[in-house]
Motif scaffolding. Structure first.
Motif, short mmCIF file in Angstrom:
data_model
loop_
_atom_site.label_atom_id
_atom_site.label_comp_id
_atom_site.label_asym_id
_atom_site.label_seq_id
_atom_site.Cartn_x
_atom_site.Cartn_y
_atom_site.Cartn_z
N TYR A 48 0.85 -1.18 0.00
CA TYR A 48 0.00 0.00 0.00
C TYR A 48 0.89 1.24 0.00
O TYR A 48 1.78 1.37 0.84
CB TYR A 48 -0.91 0.03 1.23
CG TYR A 48 -1.69 1.32 1.36
CD1 TYR A 48 -2.64 1.67 0.40
CD2 TYR A 48 -1.48 2.19 2.43
CE1 TYR A 48 -3.35 2.86 0.51
CE2 TYR A 48 -2.19 3.37 2.54
CZ TYR A 48 -3.13 3.71 1.58
OH TYR A 48 -3.82 4.87 1.68
N VAL A 107 -8.38 -0.81 -5.44
CA VAL A 107 -8.29 0.62 -5.13
C VAL A 107 -8.81 0.88 -3.72
O VAL A 107 -9.88 0.39 -3.35
CB VAL A 107 -9.10 1.46 -6.14
CG1 VAL A 107 -9.18 2.92 -5.69
CG2 VAL A 107 -8.47 1.39 -7.52
N VAL A 149 -4.92 -6.30 -8.03
CA VAL A 149 -4.86 -4.84 -7.85
C VAL A 149 -6.23 -4.35 -7.43
O VAL A 149 -7.23 -4.66 -8.07
CB VAL A 149 -4.42 -4.12 -9.14
CG1 VAL A 149 -4.21 -2.62 -8.85
CG2 VAL A 149 -3.14 -4.72 -9.71
N VAL A 184 -4.03 0.33 -4.27
CA VAL A 184 -3.71 1.62 -4.89
C VAL A 184 -4.57 2.72 -4.28
O VAL A 184 -5.81 2.61 -4.25
CB VAL A 184 -3.93 1.56 -6.41
CG1 VAL A 184 -3.61 2.90 -7.06
CG2 VAL A 184 -3.08 0.45 -7.02
N ILE A 202 1.70 5.68 -7.17
CA ILE A 202 1.69 4.26 -7.47
C ILE A 202 2.91 3.60 -6.82
O ILE A 202 4.01 4.15 -6.82
CB ILE A 202 1.71 4.02 -8.99
CG1 ILE A 202 0.55 4.76 -9.66
CG2 ILE A 202 1.67 2.52 -9.30
CD1 ILE A 202 -0.82 4.35 -9.18
N LEU A 229 -1.20 -0.82 -14.91
CA LEU A 229 -1.88 -1.36 -13.73
C LEU A 229 -2.96 -2.37 -14.14
O LEU A 229 -3.10 -3.42 -13.52
CB LEU A 229 -2.51 -0.23 -12.92
CG LEU A 229 -1.59 0.62 -12.05
CD1 LEU A 229 -2.35 1.77 -11.43
CD2 LEU A 229 -0.91 -0.23 -10.97
N CYS A 277 -9.88 2.69 -13.55
CA CYS A 277 -8.68 3.04 -14.31
C CYS A 277 -9.03 3.48 -15.72
O CYS A 277 -8.51 4.48 -16.23
CB CYS A 277 -7.72 1.85 -14.36
SG CYS A 277 -6.60 1.75 -12.96
#
Length: 282
Positions: A107, A190, A188, A155, A112, A177, A252
């Motif tokens: 994290y 968020v 991945v 992310v 990024i 990503l 994204c």
């Protein structure tokens, strides 16, 4: 098969301490497992300390010095090797830990994480330092190696919108990503952009080892530290307000096609951020 990345050389200070610890332990007739039980570590972790591949913290040294009846000799050695502002940084052996891990959870606040940066993004973050960029990209080979760790990248949602480099840099980074998220060994997600979650205090990487022990590298302003205490590890988990993988990909794509679309070059981006073009300021 991609070549395994090279490990850093062991620190002379760590090797010197580890050898002395082993001599004292063997003179006492004690086993590594005994020291591990006393210090809440695994036998493998104690072995790494004795091999000079892992740093011992002060709590470990105090406990072991007392058990081995070393009369403070082990403590004095540890202090001598760590004086003058920690000449061997406490995070020195992290690459070795990361390389041995079976699972990594990363994290990163604001930007990024290094494991997921493109060359252009890394170059912008590192102010064009080519040596530092090369080292960061070398570290990323852990994602390609056979039998490498399972990696979860958490992310910061704000990092998707925060400008680094030019618009093309950000488009390429978000596409990278998405590509990473499609790998079988990479997840991945968020962390939602609300400021009301425990992850605002620091960035971290949580490594799970083969024996299921866990070690966290916690990054704060100007320094990093390695943590193994259960409470710290619980606090290091960033499973707060996170989206699923499909939602991450959708976010994204929306951000890339909107905020970082090709029409949003440097001038358009400045306007979008409320800055006038030069001719408009006259």
């Amino acid at each position: 098969m991609p070549p395994r990345r090279q490990r850093p050389r062991e620190s002379p200070a760590l090797v010197a301490f580890g050898r002395q610890l082993r001599r004292m332990r063997e003179a006492k007739g004690a086993k590594q497992e005994t020291l591990a039980h006393l210090t809440n570590l695994s036998g493998a972790q104690v072995s790494r300390i004795e091999a000079g591949k892992r740093r011992a913290n002060r709590s470990f040294v105090d406990t072991v010095d007392d058990y081995l009846e070393a009369g403070g000799a082990l403590i004095s050695l540890w202090e001598d090797l760590n004086k003058d502002g920690h000449p061997v940084p406490i995070w020195f052996d992290w690459p070795a830990i990361e390389g041995d891990a079976v699972e990594l959870t990363c994290y990163q606040l604001c930007v990024i994480a290094g494991l997921a940066q493109t060359p252009a993004y890394a170059k912008a973050i590192l102010k064009g330092n080519e040596e530092a960029v090369a080292a960061r990209l070398e570290r990323q080979k852990i994602l390609d190696q056979e039998n490498g760790p399972m990696v979860t990248l958490l992310v910061d949602e704000q990092a998707l919108c925060r400008p680094v480099g030019i618009a093309e840099t950000m488009r390429e980074q978000l596409e990278h990503l998405i590509a990473l998220s499609e790998r079988p060994n990479v997840t991945v997600q968020v962390v939602i952009g609300s400021g009301e979650h425990p992850g605002n205090g620091s960035s971290f990487i949580l490594a799970t080892m083969a024996d299921m022990s866990q070690i966290a590298y916690v990054r704060r302003l100007y320094e990093g530290s390695r943590q193994t205490t259960p409470q710290t590890l619980r606090n290091s988990h960033a499973y707060w307000l996170i989206s699923g993988t499909e939602r991450f990909r959708e976010t994204c794509r929306e951000t890339s096609s909107g905020r970082w679309s090709k029409k949003n070059g440097p001038e358009e981006r400045r306007v979008a951020q409320g800055q006038a073009k030069p001719e408009q300021r006259r």
